[in-house]
Design an enzyme around this catalytic site. Structure first.
Site, PDB file in Angstrom:
ATOM      1  N   SER A  45       0.833  -1.205   0.000  1.00  0.00           N
ATOM      2  CA  SER A  45       0.000   0.000   0.000  1.00  0.00           C
ATOM      3  C   SER A  45       0.864   1.250   0.000  1.00  0.00           C
ATOM      4  O   SER A  45       1.970   1.257   0.565  1.00  0.00           O
ATOM      5  CB  SER A  45      -0.864  -0.035   1.273  1.00  0.00           C
ATOM      6  OG  SER A  45      -1.471   1.213   1.484  1.00  0.00           O
ATOM      7  N   LYS A  54       1.818  -3.624   6.776  1.00  0.00           N
ATOM      8  CA  LYS A  54       2.317  -3.612   5.385  1.00  0.00           C
ATOM      9  C   LYS A  54       3.831  -3.438   5.363  1.00  0.00           C
ATOM     10  O   LYS A  54       4.528  -4.079   4.576  1.00  0.00           O
ATOM     11  CB  LYS A  54       1.621  -2.509   4.572  1.00  0.00           C
ATOM     12  CG  LYS A  54       0.132  -2.757   4.348  1.00  0.00           C
ATOM     13  CD  LYS A  54      -0.143  -4.018   3.539  1.00  0.00           C
ATOM     14  CE  LYS A  54      -1.609  -4.385   3.478  1.00  0.00           C
ATOM     15  NZ  LYS A  54      -1.891  -5.708   2.920  1.00  0.00           N
ATOM     16  N   TYR A  72      -2.397  -1.119  11.125  1.00  0.00           N
ATOM     17  CA  TYR A  72      -2.616  -1.654   9.772  1.00  0.00           C
ATOM     18  C   TYR A  72      -1.440  -1.303   8.858  1.00  0.00           C
ATOM     19  O   TYR A  72      -0.861  -2.168   8.192  1.00  0.00           O
ATOM     20  CB  TYR A  72      -3.922  -1.102   9.162  1.00  0.00           C
ATOM     21  CG  TYR A  72      -3.988  -1.359   7.665  1.00  0.00           C
ATOM     22  CD1 TYR A  72      -4.236  -2.628   7.175  1.00  0.00           C
ATOM     23  CD2 TYR A  72      -3.735  -0.330   6.749  1.00  0.00           C
ATOM     24  CE1 TYR A  72      -4.245  -2.881   5.811  1.00  0.00           C
ATOM     25  CE2 TYR A  72      -3.744  -0.572   5.384  1.00  0.00           C
ATOM     26  CZ  TYR A  72      -4.000  -1.845   4.914  1.00  0.00           C
ATOM     27  OH  TYR A  72      -3.983  -2.096   3.567  1.00  0.00           O
TER      28      TYR A  72
HETATM   29  P1  NAD Z   1     -11.273  -6.846   1.176  1.00  0.00           P
HETATM   30  O1  NAD Z   1     -11.523  -6.827   2.625  1.00  0.00           O
HETATM   31  O2  NAD Z   1     -12.398  -6.559   0.258  1.00  0.00           O
HETATM   32  O3  NAD Z   1     -10.617  -8.235   0.733  1.00  0.00           O
HETATM   33  C1  NAD Z   1      -9.811  -8.980   1.601  1.00  0.00           C
HETATM   34  C2  NAD Z   1     -10.368 -10.391   1.636  1.00  0.00           C
HETATM   35  O4  NAD Z   1      -9.545 -11.194   2.464  1.00  0.00           O
HETATM   36  C3  NAD Z   1     -11.794 -10.456   2.203  1.00  0.00           C
HETATM   37  O5  NAD Z   1     -12.607 -11.183   1.320  1.00  0.00           O
HETATM   38  C4  NAD Z   1     -11.627 -11.179   3.535  1.00  0.00           C
HETATM   39  O6  NAD Z   1     -12.758 -11.968   3.830  1.00  0.00           O
HETATM   40  C5  NAD Z   1     -10.386 -12.003   3.274  1.00  0.00           C
HETATM   41  N1  NAD Z   1      -9.587 -12.344   4.454  1.00  0.00           N
HETATM   42  C6  NAD Z   1      -9.162 -11.514   5.440  1.00  0.00           C
HETATM   43  N2  NAD Z   1      -8.427 -12.213   6.315  1.00  0.00           N
HETATM   44  C7  NAD Z   1      -8.376 -13.490   5.877  1.00  0.00           C
HETATM   45  C8  NAD Z   1      -7.764 -14.677   6.341  1.00  0.00           C
HETATM   46  N3  NAD Z   1      -7.054 -14.718   7.467  1.00  0.00           N
HETATM   47  N4  NAD Z   1      -7.918 -15.807   5.614  1.00  0.00           N
HETATM   48  C9  NAD Z   1      -8.644 -15.815   4.478  1.00  0.00           C
HETATM   49  N5  NAD Z   1      -9.259 -14.728   3.993  1.00  0.00           N
HETATM   50  C10 NAD Z   1      -9.108 -13.584   4.683  1.00  0.00           C
HETATM   51  O7  NAD Z   1     -10.043  -5.832   0.911  1.00  0.00           O
HETATM   52  P2  NAD Z   1      -9.452  -5.292  -0.460  1.00  0.00           P
HETATM   53  O8  NAD Z   1      -9.735  -3.843  -0.544  1.00  0.00           O
HETATM   54  O9  NAD Z   1      -9.817  -6.179  -1.586  1.00  0.00           O
HETATM   55  O10 NAD Z   1      -7.906  -5.437  -0.129  1.00  0.00           O
HETATM   56  C11 NAD Z   1      -7.137  -6.538  -0.572  1.00  0.00           C
HETATM   57  C12 NAD Z   1      -5.693  -6.349  -0.142  1.00  0.00           C
HETATM   58  O11 NAD Z   1      -5.216  -5.110  -0.664  1.00  0.00           O
HETATM   59  C13 NAD Z   1      -5.518  -6.256   1.370  1.00  0.00           C
HETATM   60  O12 NAD Z   1      -4.289  -6.899   1.685  1.00  0.00           O
HETATM   61  C14 NAD Z   1      -5.405  -4.776   1.620  1.00  0.00           C
HETATM   62  O13 NAD Z   1      -4.657  -4.492   2.768  1.00  0.00           O
HETATM   63  C15 NAD Z   1      -4.672  -4.327   0.380  1.00  0.00           C
HETATM   64  N6  NAD Z   1      -4.874  -2.903   0.045  1.00  0.00           N
HETATM   65  C16 NAD Z   1      -6.140  -2.417  -0.092  1.00  0.00           C
HETATM   66  C17 NAD Z   1      -6.333  -1.077  -0.392  1.00  0.00           C
HETATM   67  C18 NAD Z   1      -7.713  -0.497  -0.497  1.00  0.00           C
HETATM   68  O14 NAD Z   1      -7.852   0.730  -0.393  1.00  0.00           O
HETATM   69  N7  NAD Z   1      -8.750  -1.281  -0.729  1.00  0.00           N
HETATM   70  C19 NAD Z   1      -5.227  -0.242  -0.582  1.00  0.00           C
HETATM   71  C20 NAD Z   1      -3.946  -0.783  -0.450  1.00  0.00           C
HETATM   72  C21 NAD Z   1      -3.775  -2.130  -0.139  1.00  0.00           C
HETATM   73  C1  WQD Z   2      -9.659   9.378   0.774  1.00  0.00           C
HETATM   74  C2  WQD Z   2      -9.821  10.874   0.958  1.00  0.00           C
HETATM   75  C3  WQD Z   2     -10.227  11.588   3.222  1.00  0.00           C
HETATM   76  C4  WQD Z   2     -14.092   9.646   3.629  1.00  0.00           C
HETATM   77  C5  WQD Z   2      -7.063   4.537   3.166  1.00  0.00           C
HETATM   78  C6  WQD Z   2      -5.987   3.878   3.990  1.00  0.00           C
HETATM   79  C7  WQD Z   2      -4.830   3.481   3.119  1.00  0.00           C
HETATM   80  C8  WQD Z   2      -5.299   2.663   1.914  1.00  0.00           C
HETATM   81  C9  WQD Z   2      -6.467   3.278   1.224  1.00  0.00           C
HETATM   82  C10 WQD Z   2      -5.035   0.341   2.342  1.00  0.00           C
HETATM   83  C11 WQD Z   2      -9.109  11.382   2.201  1.00  0.00           C
HETATM   84  C12 WQD Z   2     -11.405  11.894   2.335  1.00  0.00           C
HETATM   85  C13 WQD Z   2     -12.900  10.104   3.118  1.00  0.00           C
HETATM   86  C14 WQD Z   2     -15.104  10.586   3.956  1.00  0.00           C
HETATM   87  C15 WQD Z   2     -13.658  12.352   3.194  1.00  0.00           C
HETATM   88  N1  WQD Z   2      -5.732   1.365   2.298  1.00  0.00           N
HETATM   89  N2  WQD Z   2     -12.678  11.423   2.903  1.00  0.00           N
HETATM   90  N3  WQD Z   2     -14.848  11.909   3.709  1.00  0.00           N
HETATM   91  O1  WQD Z   2      -7.427   7.588   3.833  1.00  0.00           O
HETATM   92  O2  WQD Z   2      -6.486   7.882   1.496  1.00  0.00           O
HETATM   93  O3  WQD Z   2      -6.503   5.673   2.535  1.00  0.00           O
HETATM   94  O4  WQD Z   2      -7.484   3.624   2.166  1.00  0.00           O
HETATM   95  O5  WQD Z   2      -3.860   0.185   2.321  1.00  0.00           O
HETATM   96  O6  WQD Z   2      -3.949   2.775   3.916  1.00  0.00           O
HETATM   97  O7  WQD Z   2      -5.538   4.806   4.974  1.00  0.00           O
HETATM   98  O8  WQD Z   2      -8.643   6.634   1.807  1.00  0.00           O
HETATM   99  O9  WQD Z   2     -10.955   6.588   1.034  1.00  0.00           O
HETATM  100  O10 WQD Z   2     -10.510   6.820   3.498  1.00  0.00           O
HETATM  101  O11 WQD Z   2     -10.004   8.728   2.002  1.00  0.00           O
HETATM  102  O12 WQD Z   2     -13.463  13.569   3.020  1.00  0.00           O
HETATM  103  O13 WQD Z   2     -16.173  10.251   4.451  1.00  0.00           O
HETATM  104  O14 WQD Z   2     -11.210  11.179   1.159  1.00  0.00           O
HETATM  105  O15 WQD Z   2      -9.965  12.661   4.082  1.00  0.00           O
HETATM  106  O16 WQD Z   2      -8.527  12.607   1.876  1.00  0.00           O
HETATM  107  P1  WQD Z   2      -7.232   7.049   2.490  1.00  0.00           P
HETATM  108  P2  WQD Z   2     -10.110   7.124   2.116  1.00  0.00           P
END
Ligand code: NAD
Ligand code: WQD
Length: 343
Positions: free
Chosen positions: A126, A155, A151
């Site tokens: 991330s 990572k 969290y």
């Molecule tokens: P999500 O929660 O939709 O998907 C994660 C999936 O993993 C879920 O279906 C959950 O049920 C499953 N899961 C969690 N723990 C588990 C375990 N111990 N065993 C088996 N299954 C398990 O999340 P996402 O947004 O699809 O994120 C996927 C990956 O990407 C995560 O590692 C997350 O940290 C990373 N990521 C997400 C974002 C984002 O903004 N969505 C940004 C950066 C990184």
């Molecule tokens: C985006 C922007 C808020 C909600 C998070 C995690 C990061 C990554 C992605 C996994 C920000 C603004 C949001 C609302 C708002 N995940 N906002 N009103 O914070 O950039 O990142 O998700 O790795 O680790 O921290 O994403 O979608 O929460 O916010 O104004 O109700 O929208 O301030 O600027 P963020 P977000």
């Protein structure tokens, strides 16, 4: 013969979109998910889009012996490890849950990759590892900063576990993809993000507000040092992001890696403000969004966006979809969900 990819967290948001892209690129996929943050019905969406049924195992990646059963049954060419807990606020309240789930799951995966001679691991990292960088945009050379949440720290630590494992175990190589802010849904609107409860992330909050599920979107701060005062992020279309995983698997299985552990930024290279998201969402979907400006959200960083040049040049991957198209897809997905509820 088609190569087989284990997708952990495959019924989740990014995992389901990646499964679709892998299937469409000719890979076979096996999904492992414990359904802690997703639903089994996602498999139907995947099947509707691709016409293919994906083998699914409801297994917790923390359960080494059940996970071993999956590796014993399927000969994998690669693993894409999405499974993790991902809510920043919850991780502050329940750090042990986050450290246990995210770290143990990864360690179990690497252990079984060694036991079953599976060499290739793609890891979901991330942009959170950069924190508030001094210089924008951030490249892969930008130093990582101390994490501001458990969290985010998972990572960091997971990247370190992978780096050290690749150095120690010659049979393992890995690509970590550092995602920026994934948004939107598959163009078919058959799969998308399924937030549980009140969404933390911006886009699901926006679409639920537009749908009348939430009365009002709070925009967190308009006094940042940015052109319109709201925060800036790099919003990446989830299908574009999914395709980066296919390219990463191609690179690994095609023996094209330059070192045992590679890291790529997966973003568009374009910084977009929260208010710009709101205005664009209104415009492309032809609606008015109820929103108000409120104070800053604790822990938010002011601005971050990617320098995606390394991924563009070296992976041969580039974000293609516009913010407009992506925000249309997010709204179409919300309407699909609302339609299902009223069926
Ligand atoms: P999500 O929660 O939709 O998907 C994660 C999936 O993993 C879920 O279906 C959950 O049920 C499953 N899961 C969690 N723990 C588990 C375990 N111990 N065993 C088996 N299954 C398990 O999340 P996402 O947004 O699809 O994120 C996927 C990956 O990407 C995560 O590692 C997350 O940290 C990373 N990521 C997400 C974002 C984002 O903004 N969505 C940004 C950066 C990184
Ligand atoms: C985006 C922007 C808020 C909600 C998070 C995690 C990061 C990554 C992605 C996994 C920000 C603004 C949001 C609302 C708002 N995940 N906002 N009103 O914070 O950039 O990142 O998700 O790795 O680790 O921290 O994403 O979608 O929460 O916010 O104004 O109700 O929208 O301030 O600027 P963020 P977000």
């Amino acid at each position: 013969m088609a190569k087989t990819v284990l997708v952990t967290g495959g019924t989740g948001y990014i995992g389901s979109h990646t499964t679709v892209e892998l299937l469409e690129a000719g890979y076979d996929v096996v999904i492992v998910d414990n359904l802690s943050n997703s639903e089994k019905s996602v498999l139907k969406g995947i099947e509707k889009i691709t016409g293919r049924k994906v083998p699914f195992r409801k297994v917790d990646c923390g359960d080494l012996s059940r996970l071993r059963g999956v590796f014993a049954r399927h000969p994998f060419d690669a693993v894409i490890h999405f499974a993790a807990s991902k809510a920043v606020g919850e991780s502050v309240e329940q750090p042990l849950l986050y450290y246990r789930n995210n770290l143990v799951s990864l360690m179990n995966i690497i252990q079984l990759m060694r036991e079953y001679n599976v060499p290739n691991l793609v890891f979901s990292s991330s942009c959170t590892v950069y924190g508030q960088a001094e210089k924008l945009p951030v490249s892969e050379q930008t130093p990582r900063r101390e994490a501001t949440s458990p969290y985010g720290n998972t990572k960091h630590i997971c990247e370190d576990i992978i780096r050290d494992s690749v150095a120690a175990y010659p049979g393992i190589r890995s690509i970590a993809l550092r995602y920026f802010n994934p948004i939107g849904a598959h163009p078919s609107a058959e799969i998308g993000e399924l937030p549980r409860g009140v969404p933390n992330n911006l886009i699901p909050f926006v679409t639920q507000t537009a749908a009348g599920i939430r009365p009002m979107l709070s925009v967190f701060g308009d006094d940042y040092n940015t052109p319109d005062g709201s925060c800036i992020r790099d919003y990446i279309n989830v299908t574009d992001l999914a395709k980066a995983h296919v390219v990463a698997v191609d690179r690994m299985t095609g023996d094209r890696m330059k070192s045992g552990f590679e890291v790529f930024n997966v973003g568009t290279g374009r910084g977009v403000s929260t208010l710009e998201v709101v205005r664009t969402f209104e415009k492309v979907n032809n609606l008015k969004l109820n929103y108000k400006i409120v104070g800053r959200r604790p822990g938010d960083i002011e601005a971050v966006w990617a320098d995606p040049a390394y991924a563009n040049d070296e992976l041969g991957w580039k974000a293609e979809k516009s913010l407009e198209e992506t925000l249309r897809s997010a709204w179409a997905w919300q309407q699909h969900l609302d339609g299902k509820k009223s069926e």
